[in-house]
Every structure is written in structure tokens, then in C-alpha cells.
Design a protein around this motif. Structure first.
Motif, PDB file in Angstrom:
ATOM      1  N   VAL A 117       0.870  -1.175   0.000  1.00 54.25           N
ATOM      2  CA  VAL A 117       0.000   0.000   0.000  1.00 54.25           C
ATOM      3  C   VAL A 117       0.903   1.220   0.000  1.00 54.25           C
ATOM      4  O   VAL A 117       1.681   1.433   0.941  1.00 54.25           O
ATOM      5  CB  VAL A 117      -0.934   0.023   1.218  1.00 54.25           C
ATOM      6  N   GLY A 118       0.812   2.008  -1.068  1.00 52.14           N
ATOM      7  CA  GLY A 118       1.687   3.153  -1.233  1.00 52.14           C
ATOM      8  C   GLY A 118       1.115   4.428  -0.655  1.00 52.14           C
ATOM      9  O   GLY A 118      -0.007   4.457  -0.123  1.00 52.14           O
ATOM     10  N   PRO A 119       1.869   5.524  -0.755  1.00 50.92           N
ATOM     11  CA  PRO A 119       1.443   6.803  -0.176  1.00 50.92           C
ATOM     12  C   PRO A 119       0.117   7.303  -0.745  1.00 50.92           C
ATOM     13  O   PRO A 119      -0.252   6.982  -1.878  1.00 50.92           O
ATOM     14  CB  PRO A 119       2.591   7.745  -0.551  1.00 50.92           C
ATOM     15  N   TYR A 120      -0.555   8.102   0.086  1.00 50.32           N
ATOM     16  CA  TYR A 120      -1.792   8.791  -0.276  1.00 50.32           C
ATOM     17  C   TYR A 120      -2.901   7.809  -0.654  1.00 50.32           C
ATOM     18  O   TYR A 120      -3.636   7.996  -1.617  1.00 50.32           O
ATOM     19  CB  TYR A 120      -1.538   9.797  -1.396  1.00 50.32           C
ATOM     20  N   THR A 121      -3.015   6.760   0.149  1.00 48.70           N
ATOM     21  CA  THR A 121      -4.028   5.734  -0.088  1.00 48.70           C
ATOM     22  C   THR A 121      -4.895   5.568   1.150  1.00 48.70           C
ATOM     23  O   THR A 121      -4.394   5.522   2.275  1.00 48.70           O
ATOM     24  CB  THR A 121      -3.362   4.386  -0.433  1.00 48.70           C
ATOM     25  N   SER A 122      -6.204   5.481   0.932  1.00 49.35           N
ATOM     26  CA  SER A 122      -7.168   5.205   1.997  1.00 49.35           C
ATOM     27  C   SER A 122      -7.890   3.910   1.668  1.00 49.35           C
ATOM     28  O   SER A 122      -8.506   3.796   0.608  1.00 49.35           O
ATOM     29  CB  SER A 122      -8.193   6.340   2.119  1.00 49.35           C
TER      30      SER A 122
END
Length: 355
Positions: free
Chosen positions: A286-291
């Protein structure tokens, strides 16, 4: 002072997601956009709120309830059809009575809230104070022209040749004079009672209409790219909080929130990111800026810069980016060459992609 929140509308720019869900309830950092607006109203010292409902009224009622969770007293007002913003004021006359009020479009996102606007309106004694911001493409917005003292002297609705770059943000403050204005105007060419026409009526009849500029970040969350950008902005400010279970083979880096009940095994999460309650992240990235919403499953998957709503599953898919995935969605692997994908998928869908 009261508040009138508009939570109807079709959300056509976020279809197919909004075929089955209210656009105001699409989450940013796992919290519906509408909730940010309700909190901003409360923080401005307003507790009596009327919410205009449309086709998705039941969903909004279920999410907001009586408003007590927000410290608000909520009254619901049904609009039989999307007949314009001024029509919302017209049908809310009994609720608003003779009090000044703020009108807040429920799909707007303001990082710094509306306290400054409300305080300035209360202090000025004007009949309207309209929130504005400079934009690169004013032809897609209502546009305001200002006089030398910051008063609004003219308005254009999505003009082909804008006379300024000052877009009208979806937050307005009005005195009771607006009720006379909405009764005086007639429907526009598209059959709606336009709030810009009502404000023009105030100007033409000598009422004081002032401007107020956005001091922080603002977005109309009507498009995929806007939702993802709002998600990014909120995630930038989160504090790490690992309440779920993370095994020793996983790597959690940066500002990451993992809600209670979530399980992370053999996975890498690079913040800022939010993982919802009871979600399982197995052998995934799960990479950055993920919800990632509640009750989801990521198994052998790679996702970044995306929003995944609750109860969805992504299995065996890599390179998923810049995507908005609805509820109860299943994204699974198909045979073929790996690639990068951009998806906006509605609720109860199943998608097979080459991965």
C-alpha cells in the motif's frame, strides 16, 4: 445563526459510483466529505442545521442521524427535484425563519473551515458575504466581479468569456433579505432557480454583498481527480496510529493509521495512508496517499494514490494507482502482461484486469 447544507444532487461527474451512493458520502481519508462540512459548521459556532435531501436522502439520513454525533441539531428538508440552489432556500423558509444563515454545498471541501467567513459576516452587517477563490479556469464556475472596497458588483454563471478569475466557492452567508430575492427571480434557461440570480437581485436592489477569500485549501469534490487530491491533503496531516495487528514480516513506514481490528501480514505500507477497521492486508503493498476502507481485503496486491471504499477486495493485482473503488467491489487478476491501471468503479461491481 443557522446553516443550510445541500446534500442532494446527482453527482454525475462521479458516476458510476454515485448511481448507488450519495456523492457527499464518498470518503476522504475514510471519512465522508459531508462530515468535514458539518464539523466546519459546528466549529464556526452554529448548531442548528437544515439538510436538503434528494434521491439519496435515506443514505444521508442514515449516515448523519439526528446530528448529535457532530454536536448539531439536524432538520431534514426534502427537495422533490434538483430545481436549483435558490430553490433550496425557498423550500427551507420555515426552518430558516428570520435568522441569518450560512449555505454550504455538501460536496465542498475546505481545509481551514468557515469560521473566518462566518465571523466576518456577523461583524460586517451586510446582506450577503460570498466565499471566493482564484482559479485557473473560471469559465467552469460562477464568477464574481469586485468593486474597489471588495464588494461584489457583478456575477456570471459559467461564462464563455469570464470578466475575472474569482470563482464562487460553494459556501454563502445570507441575511433574511435573501428570502425576498429567491421569491423575486424566475427559473433560468436550464429550469432552475439560480442562487447567482438571487445574489444579483440583492445587488440590483442596493443591498450590501461582500466578498471573502478562501484562506486555505478548497476543492469541489465532484471529480475523481479532486477526490484523490483532497485525500492527499488530509493524509498529509495525519499522525501515526497503529491500532490493528501487524506481524513481524511487515514494514510500516511514515504516517500510517491502522484501525483496530485490521490485520497486516507480510506487507509493506508506505505512508501517509489509512487502513480501515477489520481490513486484511496480506502479502501486499500500500503506497502513499491511499485510503483503504473498513472490511476490505488486499491479497497479493499493489495499490497507491487511491481510495478504496469499504467491503471491497483486490486480489492478485499490481500497479493499481489513481483509482476510486466503490463498496463491495472485487478486483481480481486476469492473464496477460502486467500494466498500470486507472479505475473508477461503482458499487457491487466485479472487475478483471490484466495483472
Amino acid at each position: 445563526m443557522k446553516a443550510l447544507v445541500l446534500a442532494g444532487g446527482k453527482g454525475s461527474r462521479l458516476r458510476p459510483l454515485t448511481h448507488t451512493s450519495a456523492k457527499q458520502l464518498v470518503p476522504v481519508a475514510n471519512k465522508p466529505v459531508l462530515f468535514y462540512g458539518l464539523e466546519a459548521i459546528r466549529d464556526a459556532g452554529i448548531t442548528s442545521v437544515g439538510i436538503i435531501l434528494g434521491d439519496t436522502g435515506r443514505e444521508v439520513r442514515d449516515a448523519v442521524g439526528d446530528g448529535s454525533a457532530f454536536g448539531l441539531d439536524v432538520t431534514y428538508i426534502e427537495q422533490e427535484a434538483p430545481l436549483g440552489l435558490a430553490h433550496c432556500v425557498l423550500i427551507a423558509r420555515e426552518f430558516l425563519a428570520d435568522e441569518p444563515f450560512v449555505m454550504y454545498l455538501g460536496d465542498n471541501f475546505l481545509v481551514d473551515g468557515i469560521t473566518g467567513l462566518v465571523d466576518a459576516f456577523r461583524a460586517a452587517g451586510c446582506d450577503a458575504r460570498i466565499l471566493l477563490t482564484r482559479v485557473a479556469e473560471p469559465q467552469f464556475y460562477g464568477v464574481a466581479e469586485l468593486g474597489p472596497d471588495g464588494e461584489i458588483v457583478g456575477l456570471q454563471e459559467k461564462p464563455e468569456f469570464p470578466r475575472s478569475d474569482l470563482a464562487i466557492v460553494g459556501v454563502y452567508t445570507f441575511s433574511p433579505a435573501i428570502h425576498e430575492a429567491v421569491r423575486a427571480i424566475r427559473p433560468s434557461a436550464r429550469g432552475e432557480l439560480e442562487i447567482t440570480d438571487a445574489i444579483k437581485w440583492l445587488i440590483d436592489t442596493g443591498r450590501s454583498v461582500q466578498s471573502h477569500f478562501v484562506t486555505g485549501y478548497w476543492k469541489d469534490t465532484g471529480r475523481l481527480e479532486d477526490m484523490l487530491e483532497c485525500n492527499r491533503m488530509v493524509l498529509e496531516a495525519i499522525e501515526p496510529d497503529v491500532g490493528g495487528s501487524v506481524d513481524g514480516l511487515s514494514d510500516i513506514t511514515g504516517r500510517v493509521v491502522i484501525a483496530p481490528g485490521a490485520v497486516v501480514e507480510r506487507s509493506v505500507i508506505r505512508g501517509p495512508a489509512v487502513i480501515g477497521a477489520d481490513t486484511k492486508i496480506i502479502g501486499s503493498y500500500v503506497g502513499p496517499y491511499t485510503s483503504i476502507g473498513e472490511g476490505c481485503v488486499l491479497d497479493d496486491a499493489e495499490v497507491d494514490y487511491s481510495i478504496v471504499l469499504g467491503e471491497s477486495a483486490i486480489r492478485g493485482v499490481s500497479g493499481l494507482t489513481h483509482s476510486l473503488i466503490g463498496r463491495y467491489v472485487e478486483v481480481t487478476r486476469a492473464t496477460g502482461v502486467p500494466n498500470t491501471y486507472q479505475l473508477m468503479v461503482g458499487d457491487h461491481s466485479k472487475v478483471q484486469v490484466r495483472a
